[in-house]
Design an enzyme around this catalytic site. Structure first.
Site, PDB file in Angstrom:
ATOM      1  CG  ASP A  52     -24.672  38.147  34.661  1.00 20.73           C
ATOM      2  OD1 ASP A  52     -25.142  37.417  33.768  1.00 20.73           O
ATOM      3  OD2 ASP A  52     -23.842  37.744  35.502  1.00 20.73           O
ATOM      4  CE1 TYR A  57     -22.781  34.241  40.773  1.00 24.17           C
ATOM      5  CE2 TYR A  57     -24.095  36.046  39.921  1.00 24.17           C
ATOM      6  CZ  TYR A  57     -23.017  35.205  39.804  1.00 24.17           C
ATOM      7  OH  TYR A  57     -22.171  35.312  38.723  1.00 24.17           O
ATOM      8  CE1 TYR A 198     -15.518  35.594  36.666  1.00 28.90           C
ATOM      9  CE2 TYR A 198     -16.638  34.644  34.780  1.00 28.90           C
ATOM     10  CZ  TYR A 198     -15.769  34.509  35.850  1.00 28.90           C
ATOM     11  OH  TYR A 198     -15.156  33.302  36.098  1.00 28.90           O
ATOM     12  CB  SER A 200     -14.801  44.145  33.797  1.00 25.23           C
ATOM     13  OG  SER A 200     -15.845  44.716  34.554  1.00 25.23           O
ATOM     14  N   GLY A 273     -19.877  45.024  39.381  1.00 25.20           N
ATOM     15  CA  GLY A 273     -20.716  44.973  40.568  1.00 25.20           C
ATOM     16  C   GLY A 273     -20.674  46.294  41.318  1.00 25.20           C
ATOM     17  NE  ARG A 275     -18.345  45.596  48.934  1.00 28.89           N
ATOM     18  CZ  ARG A 275     -18.472  44.665  49.884  1.00 28.89           C
ATOM     19  NH1 ARG A 275     -19.414  44.799  50.794  1.00 28.89           N
ATOM     20  NH2 ARG A 275     -17.678  43.630  49.921  1.00 28.89           N
TER      21      ARG A 275
END
Length: 319
Positions: A52, A57, A198, A200, A273, A275
């Site tokens: 997503d 962004y 989102y 979450s 997400g 990194r």
């Protein structure tokens, strides 16, 4: 990995979805493109097939990184992106979609979403009928496969459903942020609309990696999060202390516990997400965590020690 139908469409999405806000770099600190690409590949290798992103962004940078990372496996993944609230007139929707197609390096978008309702952030109001009319045209042209909305209330979602088949709603939803449960989640279940939650893991707060004295960099948007306000952050630290034994008993991390709780709800997938590759791999493992009913009930009770003190405004930040 678990897979679920996207609304009433024929698209199958992974129960854990990789979110790529951080890939855009804007409003985040310490993000490296090379590590982001590795994270996306690790997510895919771990069974995550749904990614997503959004035009806003990093002004397309996230979409470009997603396209680059997944170019050779495009036919095996589901790409979801969003058009922002200031681009909702008919011509703007077409322009934004075509730009997203270019940035993603694809000939179609699997799920195209309205990022925020018209009028958000002081913008001009555009009738939802106009916006969805354009999106329906794009779907008929084969440029998008399904339509979703993000940050819509129940009433806004119900209005949207009058003009198009809505496959998904993307709201903030975690153990520490549960506004959607009041009436929107039941509406989605009743109408077979998938919830793609989102934040979450509450934007990292539920991982437990931020201690009582943590300080975010000024340009990191989480410094503006309502959850980071002293009174709420203190409650979060107390809640994490109670959650840790449950995670240990289930042999999972706090983040995996948080994701498993989210996807335990019918019709709900969790956006997470990452990194780096290790974070992506660990997120994917949450799909295989099965929590006992008594654990789910205890987790629910602990979460409310935070959420019972929040106001009714569903927006997570005070920008």
């Amino acid at each position: 990995m678990q897979f679920r139908s996207l609304g009433q469409s024929d698209i199958k999405i992974s129960s854990i979805i990789m979110g790529t806000w951080q890939a855009g770099k804007k409003m985040w600190a310490g993000i490296d493109d090379t590590e982001t690409v590795k994270a996306m590949r690790a997510a895919f290798d771990s069974g995550i097939t749904t990614f997503d992103t959004a035009t806003v962004y990093g002004d397309g940078h996230s979409e470009q990184i997603v396209g680059k990372a997944l170019k050779d496996v495009r036919h095996e993944v589901v790409l979801a992106t969003k058009v922002f609230a200031n681009r909702l007139k008919r011509d703007q929707v077409f322009e934004s979609c075509h730009q997203s197609l270019r940035d993603l390096g694809t000939d179609h978008i699997d799920l195209y979403q309205i990022h925020w309702p018209s009028g958000s952030f002081g913008g001009k109001t555009v009738p939802i009928e106009e916006t969805l009319g354009a999106m329906n045209e794009l779907r008929h042209q084969g440029k998008i496969r399904a339509i979703g909305v993000s940050n819509f209330s129940r009433d806004q979602l119900a209005e949207a459903c009058q003009y198009s088949e809505i496959s998904s709603l993307q709201p903030p939803y975690s153990l520490f942020w549960r506004h959607v449960e009041a009436d929107t989640l039941p509406y989605c279940v009743e109408n077979n609309i998938t919830i793609m939650a989102y934040s979450s893991m509450a934007q990292g707060f539920l991982t437990g990696k931020f201690g009582p004295d943590h300080k975010f960099a000024k340009k990191d948007h989480r410094s503006k999060s309502k959850l980071f306000k002293p009174e709420n952050y203190q409650r979060i630290q107390a809640a994490l202390t109670r959650l840790r034994p449950i995670a240990e008993e289930n042999q999972v991390s706090l983040g995996q516990l948080a994701l498993a709780w989210v996807i335990s709800h019918p019709g709900v997938c969790a956006i997470a997400g990452a990194r780096n590759a290790e974070q992506a791999t660990q997120n994917a493992k949450a799909a295989d965590v099965s929590l006992a009913d008594e654990d789910l009930a205890e987790i629910d009770t602990i979460g409310r020690t935070v959420t019972d003190h929040l106001d009714d405004n569903p927006v997570m930040w005070e920008f």
